[in-house]
Design a protein around this motif. Sequence first.
Motif, PDB file in Angstrom:
ATOM      1  N   PRO A 114       3.192  15.692  44.773  1.00 60.64           N
ATOM      2  CA  PRO A 114       4.150  15.069  45.688  1.00 60.64           C
ATOM      3  C   PRO A 114       5.346  16.001  45.921  1.00 60.64           C
ATOM      4  O   PRO A 114       5.712  16.796  45.050  1.00 60.64           O
ATOM      5  CB  PRO A 114       4.591  13.804  44.942  1.00 60.64           C
ATOM      6  N   MET A 115       5.945  15.886  47.096  1.00 55.89           N
ATOM      7  CA  MET A 115       7.062  16.743  47.468  1.00 55.89           C
ATOM      8  C   MET A 115       8.169  16.709  46.419  1.00 55.89           C
ATOM      9  O   MET A 115       8.702  17.748  46.033  1.00 55.89           O
ATOM     10  CB  MET A 115       7.623  16.342  48.833  1.00 55.89           C
ATOM     11  N   GLU A 116       8.512  15.519  45.924  1.00 54.25           N
ATOM     12  CA  GLU A 116       9.591  15.399  44.939  1.00 54.25           C
ATOM     13  C   GLU A 116       9.255  16.155  43.659  1.00 54.25           C
ATOM     14  O   GLU A 116      10.133  16.758  43.038  1.00 54.25           O
ATOM     15  CB  GLU A 116       9.872  13.932  44.614  1.00 54.25           C
ATOM     16  N   THR A 117       8.010  16.117  43.259  1.00 56.32           N
ATOM     17  CA  THR A 117       7.581  16.836  42.061  1.00 56.32           C
ATOM     18  C   THR A 117       7.644  18.341  42.301  1.00 56.32           C
ATOM     19  O   THR A 117       8.182  19.088  41.484  1.00 56.32           O
ATOM     20  CB  THR A 117       6.147  16.421  41.662  1.00 56.32           C
ATOM     21  N   GLY A 120      11.370  19.363  42.680  1.00 52.29           N
ATOM     22  CA  GLY A 120      12.106  19.110  41.443  1.00 52.29           C
ATOM     23  C   GLY A 120      11.718  20.053  40.326  1.00 52.29           C
ATOM     24  O   GLY A 120      12.577  20.534  39.578  1.00 52.29           O
ATOM     25  N   GLU A 121      10.439  20.334  40.185  1.00 53.79           N
ATOM     26  CA  GLU A 121       9.968  21.195  39.101  1.00 53.79           C
ATOM     27  C   GLU A 121      10.215  22.676  39.375  1.00 53.79           C
ATOM     28  O   GLU A 121      10.415  23.450  38.443  1.00 53.79           O
ATOM     29  CB  GLU A 121       8.471  20.960  38.849  1.00 53.79           C
ATOM     30  N   THR A 122      10.177  23.093  40.649  1.00 56.95           N
ATOM     31  CA  THR A 122      10.364  24.515  40.969  1.00 56.95           C
ATOM     32  C   THR A 122      11.821  24.885  41.220  1.00 56.95           C
ATOM     33  O   THR A 122      12.186  26.051  41.089  1.00 56.95           O
ATOM     34  CB  THR A 122       9.568  24.924  42.234  1.00 56.95           C
ATOM     35  N   GLY A 128       9.554  26.127  51.469  1.00 55.00           N
ATOM     36  CA  GLY A 128      10.004  27.467  51.111  1.00 55.00           C
ATOM     37  C   GLY A 128       9.532  27.881  49.728  1.00 55.00           C
ATOM     38  O   GLY A 128       9.938  28.915  49.198  1.00 55.00           O
ATOM     39  N   ILE A 129       8.664  27.076  49.111  1.00 59.03           N
ATOM     40  CA  ILE A 129       8.203  27.372  47.749  1.00 59.03           C
ATOM     41  C   ILE A 129       7.488  28.716  47.734  1.00 59.03           C
ATOM     42  O   ILE A 129       6.697  29.022  48.624  1.00 59.03           O
ATOM     43  CB  ILE A 129       7.315  26.232  47.215  1.00 59.03           C
ATOM     44  N   THR A 130       7.813  29.496  46.735  1.00 64.55           N
ATOM     45  CA  THR A 130       7.297  30.859  46.622  1.00 64.55           C
ATOM     46  C   THR A 130       6.766  31.114  45.217  1.00 64.55           C
ATOM     47  O   THR A 130       7.210  30.452  44.268  1.00 64.55           O
ATOM     48  CB  THR A 130       8.431  31.868  46.980  1.00 64.55           C
ATOM     49  N   PRO A 131       5.846  32.046  45.064  1.00 66.54           N
ATOM     50  CA  PRO A 131       5.324  32.329  43.721  1.00 66.54           C
ATOM     51  C   PRO A 131       6.293  33.126  42.850  1.00 66.54           C
ATOM     52  O   PRO A 131       6.095  33.233  41.648  1.00 66.54           O
ATOM     53  CB  PRO A 131       4.053  33.128  43.997  1.00 66.54           C
ATOM     54  N   ILE A 132       7.331  33.665  43.436  1.00 65.89           N
ATOM     55  CA  ILE A 132       8.321  34.441  42.681  1.00 65.89           C
ATOM     56  C   ILE A 132       9.383  33.473  42.162  1.00 65.89           C
ATOM     57  O   ILE A 132      10.080  32.837  42.948  1.00 65.89           O
ATOM     58  CB  ILE A 132       8.936  35.544  43.564  1.00 65.89           C
ATOM     59  N   GLY A 133       9.454  33.329  40.843  1.00 62.29           N
ATOM     60  CA  GLY A 133      10.439  32.425  40.252  1.00 62.29           C
ATOM     61  C   GLY A 133       9.891  31.067  39.865  1.00 62.29           C
ATOM     62  O   GLY A 133      10.659  30.127  39.659  1.00 62.29           O
ATOM     63  N   LEU A 134       8.584  30.948  39.744  1.00 61.09           N
ATOM     64  CA  LEU A 134       7.988  29.678  39.309  1.00 61.09           C
ATOM     65  C   LEU A 134       8.370  29.382  37.864  1.00 61.09           C
ATOM     66  O   LEU A 134       8.712  30.289  37.104  1.00 61.09           O
ATOM     67  CB  LEU A 134       6.462  29.746  39.437  1.00 61.09           C
TER      68      LEU A 134
END
Length: 185
Positions: A114-117, A120-122, A128-134
């Motif tokens: 879900p979007m909130e998860t 919130g977790e990242t 704009g979620i990216t693999p750099i900084g997970l």
Amino acid sequence: MRAPIGDFDEARPAPECLDLLTAPVADAVRAWHGDVPARQLLYVDTDPAIADTALFVEHHGADLLTTSANCVVVAGRRGSASTLAACLVLSRTRVDVNGVVRRQLGVRKASFAPMETATGETGMEYGGITPIGLPAGWPLLVDSAVVDTEWVLIGSGRRRGKLIVPGKVFAGLPGAVVLDGLGTA
């Protein structure tokens, strides 16, 4: 500096743009180490109003259809245990959640988080979620086609702005597992 892909007004080394990145992405760029110097991670400013793929490509160049990648967060369940992971595939493909992802994570059921998860977790903005900084310890499943792409446009942690990164970088990110067939047509 001119961007190696797309048509952008300016590309700047990401270490010079830390204030434009979310905290986890800025922290990852600050602590960067690996075969590719941090200065080769490039930041380009983009308008979030044209973030839709068709509009974005129309405005910034048709070559981005083959050189952009999406990072999505998936949630897997096995019994009462839950696992979050990120998946990176070329934008022209979709993540094989019910096949490759489910098998790789060893879960009975996998779905998009879900979007909130995801946000919130990242600590990153949706879209704009990216693999750099997970988050530390997360699996990062990367389609081999992304690694084989010379330059890849990805999110910057925010809806405004993108990063342009050599594709080979993704194989060396924390938790990365490169998989054939993760992205399907």
